[in-house]
Design a protein around this motif. Structure first.
Motif, PDB file in Angstrom:
ATOM      1  N   GLN A 167      68.941 -17.599  76.190  1.00  0.00           N
ATOM      2  CA  GLN A 167      67.678 -17.818  76.395  1.00  0.00           C
ATOM      3  C   GLN A 167      67.361 -17.842  77.916  1.00  0.00           C
ATOM      4  N   THR A 168      66.450 -17.309  78.484  1.00  0.00           N
ATOM      5  CA  THR A 168      66.260 -17.385  79.959  1.00  0.00           C
ATOM      6  C   THR A 168      65.000 -17.705  80.438  1.00  0.00           C
ATOM      7  N   LEU A 169      64.260 -18.266  79.250  1.00  0.00           N
ATOM      8  CA  LEU A 169      62.616 -18.736  79.616  1.00  0.00           C
ATOM      9  C   LEU A 169      62.575 -19.951  78.871  1.00  0.00           C
ATOM     10  N   ALA A 170      62.397 -19.936  77.333  1.00  0.00           N
ATOM     11  CA  ALA A 170      61.998 -21.065  76.480  1.00  0.00           C
ATOM     12  C   ALA A 170      63.394 -21.454  75.590  1.00  0.00           C
ATOM     13  N   HIS A 171      62.931 -22.237  74.810  1.00  0.00           N
ATOM     14  CA  HIS A 171      64.140 -22.820  73.944  1.00  0.00           C
ATOM     15  C   HIS A 171      65.424 -23.415  74.459  1.00  0.00           C
ATOM     16  N   LEU A 172      65.157 -24.100  75.879  1.00  0.00           N
ATOM     17  CA  LEU A 172      66.185 -24.659  76.674  1.00  0.00           C
ATOM     18  C   LEU A 172      65.891 -26.220  76.741  1.00  0.00           C
ATOM     19  N   GLU A 173      65.362 -26.742  75.706  1.00  0.00           N
ATOM     20  CA  GLU A 173      65.069 -28.141  75.980  1.00  0.00           C
ATOM     21  C   GLU A 173      66.409 -29.226  75.871  1.00  0.00           C
ATOM     22  N   ARG A 174      67.401 -28.580  75.275  1.00  0.00           N
ATOM     23  CA  ARG A 174      68.849 -29.435  75.273  1.00  0.00           C
ATOM     24  C   ARG A 174      69.380 -29.307  76.474  1.00  0.00           C
ATOM     25  N   ALA A 175      69.182 -27.960  77.196  1.00  0.00           N
ATOM     26  CA  ALA A 175      69.840 -27.989  78.459  1.00  0.00           C
ATOM     27  C   ALA A 175      69.044 -28.645  79.662  1.00  0.00           C
ATOM     28  N   LEU A 176      67.407 -28.720  79.420  1.00  0.00           N
ATOM     29  CA  LEU A 176      66.733 -29.264  80.341  1.00  0.00           C
ATOM     30  C   LEU A 176      66.648 -30.869  80.405  1.00  0.00           C
ATOM     31  N   HIS A 177      66.841 -31.399  79.104  1.00  0.00           N
ATOM     32  CA  HIS A 177      66.681 -32.769  79.107  1.00  0.00           C
ATOM     33  C   HIS A 177      67.444 -33.929  79.695  1.00  0.00           C
ATOM     34  N   TRP A 178      68.560 -33.300  80.403  1.00  0.00           N
ATOM     35  CA  TRP A 178      69.337 -34.509  81.185  1.00  0.00           C
ATOM     36  C   TRP A 178      68.355 -34.846  82.507  1.00  0.00           C
ATOM     37  N   THR A 179      68.642 -36.297  82.525  1.00  0.00           N
ATOM     38  CA  THR A 179      67.872 -36.606  83.932  1.00  0.00           C
ATOM     39  C   THR A 179      68.462 -35.984  85.004  1.00  0.00           C
ATOM     40  N   GLN A 180      69.889 -35.853  85.034  1.00  0.00           N
ATOM     41  CA  GLN A 180      70.574 -35.120  86.388  1.00  0.00           C
ATOM     42  C   GLN A 180      70.215 -33.838  86.532  1.00  0.00           C
ATOM     43  N   VAL A 181      69.614 -32.936  85.482  1.00  0.00           N
ATOM     44  CA  VAL A 181      69.090 -31.811  85.727  1.00  0.00           C
ATOM     45  C   VAL A 181      67.996 -31.706  86.736  1.00  0.00           C
ATOM     46  N   ASP A 182      67.886 -30.909  87.745  1.00  0.00           N
ATOM     47  CA  ASP A 182      66.923 -30.548  88.878  1.00  0.00           C
ATOM     48  C   ASP A 182      65.512 -30.424  88.131  1.00  0.00           C
ATOM     49  N   PRO A 183      64.551 -31.304  88.341  1.00  0.00           N
ATOM     50  CA  PRO A 183      62.980 -31.017  87.662  1.00  0.00           C
ATOM     51  C   PRO A 183      62.425 -30.161  88.117  1.00  0.00           C
ATOM     52  N   ASP A 184      62.840 -29.365  89.272  1.00  0.00           N
ATOM     53  CA  ASP A 184      62.001 -28.094  89.747  1.00  0.00           C
ATOM     54  C   ASP A 184      62.358 -26.943  88.878  1.00  0.00           C
ATOM     55  N   LEU A 185      63.587 -27.129  87.889  1.00  0.00           N
ATOM     56  CA  LEU A 185      63.534 -26.060  86.871  1.00  0.00           C
ATOM     57  C   LEU A 185      62.487 -26.043  85.915  1.00  0.00           C
ATOM     58  N   ARG A 186      61.799 -27.081  85.437  1.00  0.00           N
ATOM     59  CA  ARG A 186      60.970 -27.238  84.381  1.00  0.00           C
ATOM     60  C   ARG A 186      59.565 -27.060  84.519  1.00  0.00           C
ATOM     61  N   ASP A 187      59.243 -26.309  83.625  1.00  0.00           N
ATOM     62  CA  ASP A 187      57.687 -25.833  83.746  1.00  0.00           C
ATOM     63  C   ASP A 187      57.236 -26.986  82.628  1.00  0.00           C
ATOM     64  N   THR A 188      57.697 -26.828  81.446  1.00  0.00           N
ATOM     65  CA  THR A 188      57.522 -28.005  80.239  1.00  0.00           C
ATOM     66  C   THR A 188      59.103 -28.301  79.873  1.00  0.00           C
ATOM     67  N   ASN A 189      59.040 -29.208  78.831  1.00  0.00           N
ATOM     68  CA  ASN A 189      60.328 -29.866  78.572  1.00  0.00           C
ATOM     69  C   ASN A 189      61.464 -28.707  77.946  1.00  0.00           C
ATOM     70  N   ASP A 190      60.912 -27.614  77.560  1.00  0.00           N
ATOM     71  CA  ASP A 190      61.759 -26.591  77.032  1.00  0.00           C
ATOM     72  C   ASP A 190      61.715 -25.143  77.776  1.00  0.00           C
TER      73      ASP A 190
END
Length: 620
Positions: A167-190
């Motif tokens: 996945q290179t756009l959506a369905h990435l909630e598990r990858a993005l949910h960590w607080t250690q992940v850069d928030p600039d990567l998120r449009d929405t939670n997934d």
């Protein structure tokens, strides 16, 4: 498994390693006397066995391996019908907690080769390793590069193309949910932030991690179901932009990265069709798609039309025509209905697949794919997908989905009892439960009956007129007689035997407990204790099955679900004992009037795919 003695007299080099694997694991025995095997590449698929010699001409190695499988059931046969499709294969979901082990995927690859399938996609949202992003797939059972390379080599030996699917756009909630992940990567939670350079740095690392793990240059980059694309952080940093325009911008950047690594992307088609839909849905597109949307899809990126639910040929034909308006190559992905609980819905799979595959063949679709999703915890084991894969193979090579023929071929290609697989449908197809026609989803009885709470039974009104304990008792006796020499299939049969035993006693509880009175409450306390024991037994059987095919990560979710159910039956037993002693006048949550939660006024059932929707009316 039937053993077939063979003499490998003349086969090309490209078949020899695959042949060695089939001899080692699938019942073919090199011998001094046996069926002589002669094979060569040709202009068309042809195989003939006369009792002494099997001669095969093939255009793709998978055709040779399919011809070989016929020796399991017949010494004399002729095969000359060309396959209906250029490519036919499957997709395994490795992202919904259940990540198959290397050995399990290898086993499936061998069965696929004997079926004659030539493509396998591994759907990995965050379950592959990106060294620069340690939280990507952390504690999720992600594949390392060496595991992917070994699977790619193994697939190639069997004539199967192993294709990465990410996945290179959506369905990435598990990858993005960590607080250690850069928030600039998120449009929405997934959903990733389109236009953000950090997003493309991550995607670059995705391709870098995968490109030398696979022989193929094809890669599926997802981009489906980005429902809130541009409506999260993006709109605050930028402005509202139509989704198809954001798709075009993002896809252009991702394709540049893919080409940098020598890879050719393909994507799901739904975001383009949703942009053309008056409701934002996938399947209600107009006859003519607006030109701006057609122009947004680049012609060199194949589109995969996915459709798992329609039953009628005309629906598939209409949507294929809609897809044909794009300049891209169109592929088709159907569904094996493995994502609705602990057992698959094979009857739905057969009905939908029959119409879909015929529509694909008659409307010029050259590549088809059978998807084995595992939504909501990977509850159905990956082995259950084999039955649907066989169906896809038989339509491709014979044009038939006849049940007797499918059973014969399944036994030949897997070495397992086809009735044990076909009967899995009976866990969901139960007497008195009929699915709604709209939407065209099956009723997944096994899931909602398994997880329904004993004291707060959400579906009591829906099932009030049903008596299902006998149905599951018969299923338990059926599976008690099934055995396998292969440990993982044996674990599967023992799991379904125990699932049926639990459902039988649990249905008895739901059928009888609401009528409890103090005089018989002790008996119901004993029944609740029995349910708790059967639940713990199922948890143990499920763990055995899980570890026979999957990495250990992810089972903790099912462990907690089953432990919670056992605990609730322990609570039910205590409450019944109090009721028997007169310490409580009523069991309010059990005895209070109930409303329909799953069925309509005609008694037709909707689907319920989420555990949390089965267990409580409260937030879980």
């Amino acid at each position: 498994m039937k053993n077939v003695p063979i003499v490998l007299e003349s086969i090309p080099q490209e078949l020899q390693q695959g042949m060695q694997e089939l001899c080692a694991h699938e019942g073919f025995c090199p011998a001094e006397t046996g069926v002589r095997i002669l094979a060569k590449r040709g202009q068309a698929f042809f195989a003939e066995a006369d009792g002494e010699t099997l001669r095969v001409e093939y255009t793709a190695p998978c055709q040779f391996f399919r011809a070989l499988s016929y020796l399991k059931t017949s010494a004399r046969f002729t095969l000359r019908r060309p396959p209906a499709f250029e490519h036919n294969g499957a997709m395994l979901d490795c992202s919904r907690n259940a990540v198959p082990t290397v050995e399990a995927v290898q086993r499936i690859l061998r069965k696929m080769a004997l079926m004659g399938l030539d493509t396998l996609m591994l759907y990995t949202e965050d379950t592959y390793e990106i060294p620069e992003y340690p939280y990507f797939g952390y504690l999720r059972g992600r594949y390392c590069a060496d595991e992917l390379r070994s699977l790619d080599r193994y697939a190639a030996q069997l004539g199967i193309e192993l294709v990465p699917c990410i996945q290179t756009l959506a369905h990435l909630e598990r990858a993005l949910h960590w607080t250690q992940v850069d928030p600039d990567l998120r449009d929405t939670n997934d959903i990733l932030m389109v236009g953000e350079e950090k997003t493309y740095e991550l995607i670059d690392r995705m391709f870098c991690a995968l490109h030398d793990c696979f022989t193929t240059k094809r890669i599926h980059i997802g981009m489906d179901e980005a429902f809130m694309l541009g409506h999260g952080n993006f709109r605050f940093k930028n402005k509202i932009v139509p989704p198809h325009e954001l798709m075009a911008r993002h896809l252009s950047r991702v394709c540049e990265i893919a080409h940098k690594y020598g890879m050719q992307p393909m994507i799901w088609s739904d975001m383009y069709l949703r942009a053309a839909s008056p409701s934002g849905l996938y399947y209600d597109v107009p006859e003519t798609i607006p030109q701006a949307i057609l122009d947004a899809a680049p012609p060199d990126v194949p589109l995969i039309y996915w459709d798992y639910s329609h039953n009628e040929y005309d629906d598939y034909a209409r949507l294929i025509r809609a897809h044909r308006q794009f300049r891209s190559e169109i592929l088709f992905a159907g569904g094996l209905w493995t994502w609705v609980g602990p057992a698959p819905c094979y009857s739905k799979m057969r009905t939908a697949s029959a119409s879909a595959l015929r529509a694909c063949e008659e409307n010029g679709i050259r590549s088809v794919l059978a998807t084995a999703w595992g939504d909501n915890g990977g509850e159905t084991n990956v082995l259950a997908a084999l039955y649907g894969m066989q169906l896809y193979a038989e339509y491709d090579y014979t044009g038939s989905m006849d049940e007797a023929w499918l059973a014969e071929r399944f036994a030949a290609c897997t070495g397992e009892d086809p009735a044990a697989f076909a009967t899995l449908d009976a866990f969901n197809t139960v007497p008195g439960v009929t699915a709604c026609k709209t939407p065209p989803y099956p009723a997944n009885s096994a899931k909602f009956l398994l997880y329904q709470d004993p004291l707060v039974p959400l579906f009591a009104k829906d099932t009030a007129q049903l008596t299902l304990s006998g149905h599951y008792e018969a299923l338990a006796e059926f599976y008690a007689k099934d055995t396998s020499e292969c440990p993982c299939f044996e674990a599967m049969y023992r799991f379904y035997e125990q699932l049926a035993r639990l459902l039988a006693v649990k249905c008895r509880w739901h059928e009888q407990a609401p009528a409890a009175v103090p005089e018989n409450a002790e008996a119901f306390a004993a029944l609740a204790a029995q349910c708790a024991d059967e639940t713990r037994a199922l948890k143990t059987a499920w763990e055995t099955l899980w570890t026979s095919t999957n990495k250990p990560y992810g089972f903790e979710v099912l462990d907690m679900r089953m432990s919670a159910l056992a605990g609730r039956f322990e609570t039910a037993a205590r409450q019944m004992q109090k009721f028997a002693r007169g310490e409580a006048n009523t069991l309010e949550t059990l005895f209070c009037p109930k409303l329909r939660c799953l069925s309509d006024e005609e008694g037709k059932f909707n689907i319920c795919v989420s555990w949390s929707d089965c267990v409580s009316a409260c937030n879980v």
